[in-house]
Scaffold this active site. Structure first.
Site, PDB file in Angstrom:
ATOM      1  N   GLU A 198      -5.368  26.910  30.864  1.00 40.62           N
ATOM      2  CA  GLU A 198      -5.567  25.708  31.674  1.00 40.62           C
ATOM      3  C   GLU A 198      -5.020  24.466  30.971  1.00 40.62           C
ATOM      4  OE1 GLU A 198      -6.386  25.647  34.659  1.00 40.62           O
ATOM      5  OE2 GLU A 198      -7.550  27.438  35.096  1.00 40.62           O
ATOM      6  N   ASP A 343      -1.498  36.814  38.702  1.00 37.17           N
ATOM      7  CA  ASP A 343      -0.539  36.103  39.548  1.00 37.17           C
ATOM      8  C   ASP A 343       0.593  35.421  38.785  1.00 37.17           C
ATOM      9  OD1 ASP A 343      -2.454  34.446  38.451  1.00 37.17           O
ATOM     10  OD2 ASP A 343      -2.760  33.228  40.240  1.00 37.17           O
ATOM     11  N   GLU A 447     -12.074  32.076  48.938  1.00 36.33           N
ATOM     12  CA  GLU A 447     -11.586  32.532  47.630  1.00 36.33           C
ATOM     13  C   GLU A 447     -11.276  34.022  47.638  1.00 36.33           C
ATOM     14  OE1 GLU A 447     -10.761  31.346  43.511  1.00 36.33           O
ATOM     15  OE2 GLU A 447     -10.675  30.530  45.530  1.00 36.33           O
ATOM     16  N   GLU A 466      -1.913  27.143  46.962  1.00 36.52           N
ATOM     17  CA  GLU A 466      -0.953  28.248  47.026  1.00 36.52           C
ATOM     18  C   GLU A 466      -0.341  28.446  48.411  1.00 36.52           C
ATOM     19  OE1 GLU A 466      -2.937  28.539  43.270  1.00 36.52           O
ATOM     20  OE2 GLU A 466      -3.776  28.338  45.283  1.00 36.52           O
TER      21      GLU A 466
END
Length: 625
Positions: A198, A343, A447, A466
């Site tokens: 992050e 991902d 989610e 996304e």
């Protein structure tokens, strides 16, 4: 006798046609795919799956097709009202320029409302609590609250993450002001334990993007230069990266620890387990930093982690799991999919190649994509033709390729955008349509969505970007106004369901529309940016003649020669010969340009990107009809 023979012949023909229609109805659209795809229709006499029972139980209204009506879909007649198809009426045709300009301004206003309220009520804290109009930082009282502490490092996260969005929107005065604030007020010498991933994608990536924008001699976004700028953002990026380097030490595999304390290094009680995406999605930012500094250290550790993970893939399937032990290399999580945990690993294999031209990155991506197509993809072979269920990518066991569960998560909605980058536009169209159908049903993406139960498994929506990202990239590839309609729907839903007194709030429950008091930084860095660019056709990103790439956090990076030139040749000496041939500047066009998007013919420019019969099929599968 002739008329009797004629009548008998007509009778036999009618009986034959009835038999053929009965056969089509019995087999359904899953013809030939029953064993491959969990959506396929069950054998005759078996109970219908939930998604089909729900549709079949509805009245025969316009556009609704139960099981008895699959034949009309597959024969091309459709089940809509006479006089036109509702999908074509809603989505096809030109998109008025005035409406597009209004939506561009609305996206800019959405960003400004969130950003201004953050600066007014939250800065210098990391995030805005938009319901109660106050700031939020790390949860010092509860170090185990990783949902907060992994992200918030007490370094004005939202301000940093939003820097390049200000530039993309042409707000030079605020961009210059924000950069000076970051230089003057932000320090990474903090007793904060953050997730390496992050901190890299949100903070390091944004600092590098803003530095590139400031130092660009062409200044395509307007005058974004800073008076007396002395590479301060680059120095800050290096300082942060040096504080993250301890995560790569004392690990037997070369795969980094998931968390590091910015002042003290790896905590003594640190977890030895990390997700594949978290450990293997650092190469773009670390590689840019190395090549700007002429110091191979950062790219070397990030590339070593990618290679270590790659070496652990299954010999049988070529797939990777989602959680690994960094000391033993043992797969703790054996699920292989395209969502959380995996991902951005795939995303950065391709984007590292685009940016740096290292052909081994493309080779890894191509091998991974082949395994994904072989083991994760279900449904008919072609997106826009043939019978069977629409393509979908499921979660499987990395070693056997067998289905592990029946849910997909919202992070997977990035994948159509990645498919656009490699030119697999047709497949991207189908997968995007599936996620957009879920959005239409709930006004957000839950989610996790269970495609078998036709309902969310995890109900919150934290303003993720996304689906917007894939919508933007598909529009750039096809120029089909359908995607402008999709963007308009998304923007309107965000305004309707997530806007609160001082910003935009996470949806706690996508059905009830209850909210959580949190506005994550990626809402400004990605969601608003992609919406704005979707409607701003004249933006320098599209018109300046420069090539740009977006990081996994949506930070914009110019694709130019300086990132394809490294000053070192011995990072991985054993592979020097293989890596000697790099991507040349003019080769990028052939791999990542509209030449690969010609699979979508020009005559379809103002038609639906996906035939209405298949759109209706997808809408039925998610319970819309």
């Amino acid at each position: 006798m002739r008329w009797r023979s004629l009548v008998l012949g007509l009778l036999l023909l009618r009986l034959g046609l009835h038999g053929l229609l009965w056969l089509v109805s019995a087999l359904g659209p899953g013809l030939g795919f029953q064993q491959r795809f969990p959506f396929a229709l069950p054998p005759r006499g078996a109970p219908d799956p939930p998604w089909l029972r729900a549709a079949a139980g509805q009245p025969r209204a316009a556009g609704r097709c139960g099981r008895a009506h699959w034949g009309c879909l597959l024969r091309g007649g459709g089940c809509g009202p006479a006089g036109g198809d509702e999908y074509e009426k809603r989505y096809s045709g030109a998109f008025p320029p005035q409406l597009r300009a209004q939506l561009r301004d609305a996206a800019r206003g959405m960003f400004a409302f969130g950003y201004d309220n953050y600066m007014r009520h939250a800065f210098p804290q990391d995030e805005l609590n938009p319901v109660h109009c106050r700031g939020r930082g790390p949860d010092r009282a509860d170090p185990s609250n990783l949902n907060i502490n992994d992200v918030l490092g007490n370094y004005s996260l939202t301000l940093i993450d939003a820097l390049d969005t200000l530039a993309v929107m042409g707000n030079s005065s605020e961009f210059q002001k924000a950069v000076k604030l970051v230089i003057d007020t932000v320090s990474f010498d903090k007793d904060s334990t953050v997730q390496v991933f992050e901190a890299t994608i949100r903070v390091l990536g944004s600092l590098l993007s803003a530095h590139i924008i400031i130092t660009d001699t062409m200044q395509p976004f307007g005058d974004m230069t800073i008076k007396d700028y002395d590479d301060e953002l680059l120095h800050m990026a290096r300082d942060l990266a040096v504080r993250l380097l301890p995560a790569f030490e004392n690990t037997k595999t070369g795969i980094p620890y998931p968390r590091v304390n910015l002042k003290k290094g790896v905590p003594p009680d640190s977890n030895n387990e990390t997700c594949t995406a978290g450990a293997g999605s650092l190469l773009v930012e670390f590689g840019i930093l190395s090549r700007l500094l002429g110091d191979s250290t950062f790219e070397w550790v990030a590339r070593r982690a990618v290679k270590a993970l790659w070496s652990l893939r299954s010999n049988d399937t070529g797939l990777l799991g989602n959680v690994v032990n960094i000391q033993t290399g043992h797969w703790v999580g054996k699920q292989s999919g395209l969502g959380a945990g995996l991902d951005s690993f795939y995303e950065y294999l391709l984007k590292s190649y685009i940016l740096f031209g290292e052909k081994e990155d493309l080779e890894m991506f191509n091998d991974a994509y082949r395994s994904i197509q072989n083991y994760l993809r279900r449904g008919r072979e072609a997106c826009n033709e043939g019978e069977g269920d629409p393509p979908l990518y499921v979660n499987v066991n990395m070693f056997s390729g067998q289905l592990m569960n029946t849910w997909i998560d919202s992070l997977q909605a990035f994948f159509p955008g990645l498919q656009v980058l490699i030119g697999d536009v047709e497949d991207a169209i189908c997968l995007h349509a599936f996620y957009y159908a879920i959005w239409k049903r709930y006004g957000a993406l839950p989610e996790r969505y269970n495609w078998q139960l036709q309902a969310p498994d995890v109900l919150f929506y934290p303003l993720r970007p996304e689906l917007v990202e894939s919508t933007y990239l598909l529009y750039q590839a096809t120029k089909n106004p359908y995607y402008l309609h999709v963007g308009m729907d998304i923007l309107q839903s965000l305004e309707k369901y997530t806007k609160v007194k001082c910003g935009y709030a996470t949806l706690h429950h996508v059905i009830e529309k209850s909210k959580e008091d949190r506005m994550e930084s990626f809402f400004l860095s990605e969601t608003c940016k992609y919406l704005y660019l979707l409607f701003d056709e004249e933006n320098p990103v599209h018109k300046s003649g420069n090539k740009y790439m977006f990081t996994t956090e949506g930070h914009i990076v110019s694709v130019d020669k300086r990132f394809r030139d490294s000053l070192w040749q011995d990072t991985f000496p054993e592979e020097d010969e293989r890596n000697a041939e790099k991507l040349k500047p003019n080769e990028l066009k052939a791999m990542n340009s509209s030449s690969n998007c010609n699979r979508v013919p020009d005559e379809r420019r103002y038609l639906l990107p996906l035939k209405s019969i298949y759109m209706r099929q997808i809408d039925q599968m998610v319970g819309l009809i």
